[in-house]
Design a protein around this motif. Structure first.
Motif, PDB file in Angstrom:
ATOM      1  N   LEU A 190       0.832  -1.204   0.000  1.00  0.00           N
ATOM      2  CA  LEU A 190       0.000   0.000   0.000  1.00  0.00           C
ATOM      3  C   LEU A 190       0.864   1.252   0.000  1.00  0.00           C
ATOM      4  O   LEU A 190       0.543   2.232  -0.674  1.00  0.00           O
ATOM      5  CB  LEU A 190      -0.923  -0.002   1.219  1.00  0.00           C
ATOM      6  N   ASP A 191       1.978   1.223   0.741  1.00  0.00           N
ATOM      7  CA  ASP A 191       2.875   2.379   0.778  1.00  0.00           C
ATOM      8  C   ASP A 191       3.423   2.698  -0.609  1.00  0.00           C
ATOM      9  O   ASP A 191       3.648   3.863  -0.943  1.00  0.00           O
ATOM     10  CB  ASP A 191       4.039   2.112   1.738  1.00  0.00           C
ATOM     11  N   ALA A 192       3.650   1.652  -1.415  1.00  0.00           N
ATOM     12  CA  ALA A 192       4.192   1.859  -2.767  1.00  0.00           C
ATOM     13  C   ALA A 192       3.137   2.345  -3.746  1.00  0.00           C
ATOM     14  O   ALA A 192       3.454   3.059  -4.704  1.00  0.00           O
ATOM     15  CB  ALA A 192       4.807   0.561  -3.278  1.00  0.00           C
ATOM     16  N   MET A 193       1.889   1.974  -3.529  1.00  0.00           N
ATOM     17  CA  MET A 193       0.839   2.264  -4.504  1.00  0.00           C
ATOM     18  C   MET A 193       0.013   3.501  -4.177  1.00  0.00           C
ATOM     19  O   MET A 193      -0.618   4.070  -5.073  1.00  0.00           O
ATOM     20  CB  MET A 193      -0.103   1.066  -4.620  1.00  0.00           C
ATOM     21  N   ALA A 194      -0.001   3.909  -2.914  1.00  0.00           N
ATOM     22  CA  ALA A 194      -0.974   4.909  -2.482  1.00  0.00           C
ATOM     23  C   ALA A 194      -0.328   6.066  -1.737  1.00  0.00           C
ATOM     24  O   ALA A 194       0.664   5.894  -1.026  1.00  0.00           O
ATOM     25  CB  ALA A 194      -2.030   4.252  -1.599  1.00  0.00           C
ATOM     26  N   GLU A 195      -0.916   7.220  -1.913  1.00  0.00           N
ATOM     27  CA  GLU A 195      -0.524   8.406  -1.154  1.00  0.00           C
ATOM     28  C   GLU A 195      -1.293   8.478   0.156  1.00  0.00           C
ATOM     29  O   GLU A 195      -0.763   8.921   1.179  1.00  0.00           O
ATOM     30  CB  GLU A 195      -0.801   9.649  -1.997  1.00  0.00           C
ATOM     31  N   THR A 196      -2.557   8.040   0.110  1.00  0.00           N
ATOM     32  CA  THR A 196      -3.422   8.098   1.293  1.00  0.00           C
ATOM     33  C   THR A 196      -4.109   6.760   1.471  1.00  0.00           C
ATOM     34  O   THR A 196      -4.742   6.263   0.529  1.00  0.00           O
ATOM     35  CB  THR A 196      -4.497   9.200   1.144  1.00  0.00           C
ATOM     36  N   VAL A 197      -3.968   6.178   2.660  1.00  0.00           N
ATOM     37  CA  VAL A 197      -4.648   4.924   2.982  1.00  0.00           C
ATOM     38  C   VAL A 197      -5.537   5.171   4.200  1.00  0.00           C
ATOM     39  O   VAL A 197      -5.045   5.451   5.293  1.00  0.00           O
ATOM     40  CB  VAL A 197      -3.649   3.789   3.288  1.00  0.00           C
ATOM     41  N   TYR A 198      -6.831   5.091   3.982  1.00  0.00           N
ATOM     42  CA  TYR A 198      -7.780   5.239   5.080  1.00  0.00           C
ATOM     43  C   TYR A 198      -8.043   3.878   5.704  1.00  0.00           C
ATOM     44  O   TYR A 198      -8.335   2.906   4.996  1.00  0.00           O
ATOM     45  CB  TYR A 198      -9.096   5.844   4.587  1.00  0.00           C
ATOM     46  N   ARG A 199      -7.944   3.807   7.024  1.00  0.00           N
ATOM     47  CA  ARG A 199      -8.302   2.595   7.769  1.00  0.00           C
ATOM     48  C   ARG A 199      -9.689   2.843   8.349  1.00  0.00           C
ATOM     49  O   ARG A 199      -9.847   3.532   9.364  1.00  0.00           O
ATOM     50  CB  ARG A 199      -7.277   2.315   8.862  1.00  0.00           C
ATOM     51  N   LEU A 200     -10.687   2.266   7.702  1.00  0.00           N
ATOM     52  CA  LEU A 200     -12.070   2.647   7.964  1.00  0.00           C
ATOM     53  C   LEU A 200     -12.810   1.689   8.874  1.00  0.00           C
ATOM     54  O   LEU A 200     -13.954   1.940   9.233  1.00  0.00           O
ATOM     55  CB  LEU A 200     -12.811   2.783   6.626  1.00  0.00           C
ATOM     56  N   GLY A 201     -12.177   0.594   9.252  1.00  0.00           N
ATOM     57  CA  GLY A 201     -12.828  -0.363  10.138  1.00  0.00           C
ATOM     58  C   GLY A 201     -12.177  -1.721  10.038  1.00  0.00           C
ATOM     59  O   GLY A 201     -11.339  -1.974   9.167  1.00  0.00           O
ATOM     60  N   ASP A 202     -12.561  -2.606  10.944  1.00  0.00           N
ATOM     61  CA  ASP A 202     -11.950  -3.932  11.017  1.00  0.00           C
ATOM     62  C   ASP A 202     -12.686  -4.979  10.191  1.00  0.00           C
ATOM     63  O   ASP A 202     -12.247  -6.129  10.141  1.00  0.00           O
ATOM     64  CB  ASP A 202     -11.907  -4.408  12.475  1.00  0.00           C
ATOM     65  N   ALA A 203     -13.778  -4.613   9.559  1.00  0.00           N
ATOM     66  CA  ALA A 203     -14.577  -5.596   8.832  1.00  0.00           C
ATOM     67  C   ALA A 203     -14.630  -5.253   7.346  1.00  0.00           C
ATOM     68  O   ALA A 203     -14.794  -4.085   6.963  1.00  0.00           O
ATOM     69  CB  ALA A 203     -16.003  -5.646   9.390  1.00  0.00           C
TER      70      ALA A 203
END
Length: 307
Positions: A154-167
């Motif tokens: 994800l670090d290589a592909m994305a500028e912003t990664v939202y962690r929106l929940g565990d499911a």
């Protein structure tokens, strides 16, 4: 540079190929599969390995990135004949990027878990240019261990990664809201520029003025240059929004939630696809409206290019 890992990318279209190249720049070993031979050749030219099948691409992968079109393709890639789930290493993580209904994402996560795999519901936004630059937005949801396993990629592909929940399913729900807005904005941008043509305006000047005015949107600024150039080569096809706004409509009907503006936009995409432009760029909605109204746009018969 990320620690070297083996990543498989399934789906090497406008988004997937850019994501694969971003992973290669990040120091990953990347294999990929697509039914398009030209896409496979482009991956090989970039330094990746062109695989002969989904299973061939996935066999040694610690991370599997799915950049296919819809849930039916996810089903085929993961659990169909020669599918990835049967050959992936235990605890490999699946980063699933297609737009789909949240219930479908939940089902894939459950089945992946039963196969000893991690699953991250990870729809993406940003378009082909940001995919190429490694600057996507990811709307992610899944257990912490899935995020941890996916994080280097994800670090290589994305500028912003939202962690929106565990499911799983939460990320897909966020993406559906985004697609509602994106589809409506494309449709209304096409309506506005074609309406401007009907008023006898220089639509290149309209573009200049609107992009500096309050009526501008990201989609107007991104899509209307396709109309001005008369170039409908698909960066994002009409059929994508027939699908995505169809998912929005289905969810709204299930929840008894009214979606009148979405419904109007969906019908425009359906009409454009029915007119034979389903595989063309989604800005082709402007061509549909022009044809209905007896107007011409650049690239249409009688429509001069405007500079």
């Amino acid at each position: 540079m990320a620690r070297a890992k083996s990543v498989a990318v399934i789906g090497l279209g406008a988004m997937g190929l850019g994501m694969a190249r971003s992973l290669l720049r990040g120091g990953f070993s990347v294999s990929g599969y697509d039914i398009d031979a030209d896409a496979l050749a482009a991956l090989a030219k970039a330094g990746g390995r062109s695989a002969a099948s989904v299973a061939d691409a996935a066999r040694e992968a610690e991370i599997l990135v799915l950049v296919v079109v819809n849930a039916a393709q996810v089903e085929s890639v993961l659990f169909g004949a020669d599918g990835a789930a049967a050959v992936l290493k235990p605890n490999a993580v699946i980063i699933a990027s297609p737009t789909m209904a949240p219930q479908e994402a939940q089902d894939f996560a459950r089945r992946a878990g039963e196969a000893g795999l991690l699953y991250l519901d990870a729809p993406i936004s940003g378009g082909a240019a940001k995919a190429e630059a490694g600057r996507l937005t990811v709307m992610g949801s899944g257990p912490p261990e899935a995020f941890a396993a996916a994080e280097p990629a994800l670090d290589a592909m994305a500028e912003t990664v939202y962690r929106l929940g565990d499911a799983a399913g939460i990320g897909s729900s966020f993406k559906i809201v985004n697609q509602l807005l994106a589809g409506v904005h494309i449709a209304v941008a096409c309506e506005a520029i074609t309406f401007a043509r009907s008023l006898g305006l220089d639509i290149s000047r309209v573009f200049d003025v609107i992009t500096r005015s309050a009526g501008n949107s990201w989609m107007f600024e991104n899509r209307i240059p396709h109309v001005l150039a008369g170039d409908y080569s698909p960066m994002s096809a009409v059929s994508i929004f027939t699908k995505d706004l169809g998912i929005v409509s289905d969810l709204g009907r299930r929840q008894k939630f009214p979606l009148p503006v979405t419904s109007a936009a969906l019908q425009l995409f359906i009409m454009t696809e029915a007119a034979g432009m389903g595989r063309d760029d989604d800005s082709s909605v402007a061509r549909l409206l022009a044809g209905i109204s007896g107007l011409t746009l650049p690239g249409m018969d009688g429509g001069a290019e405007e500079g």
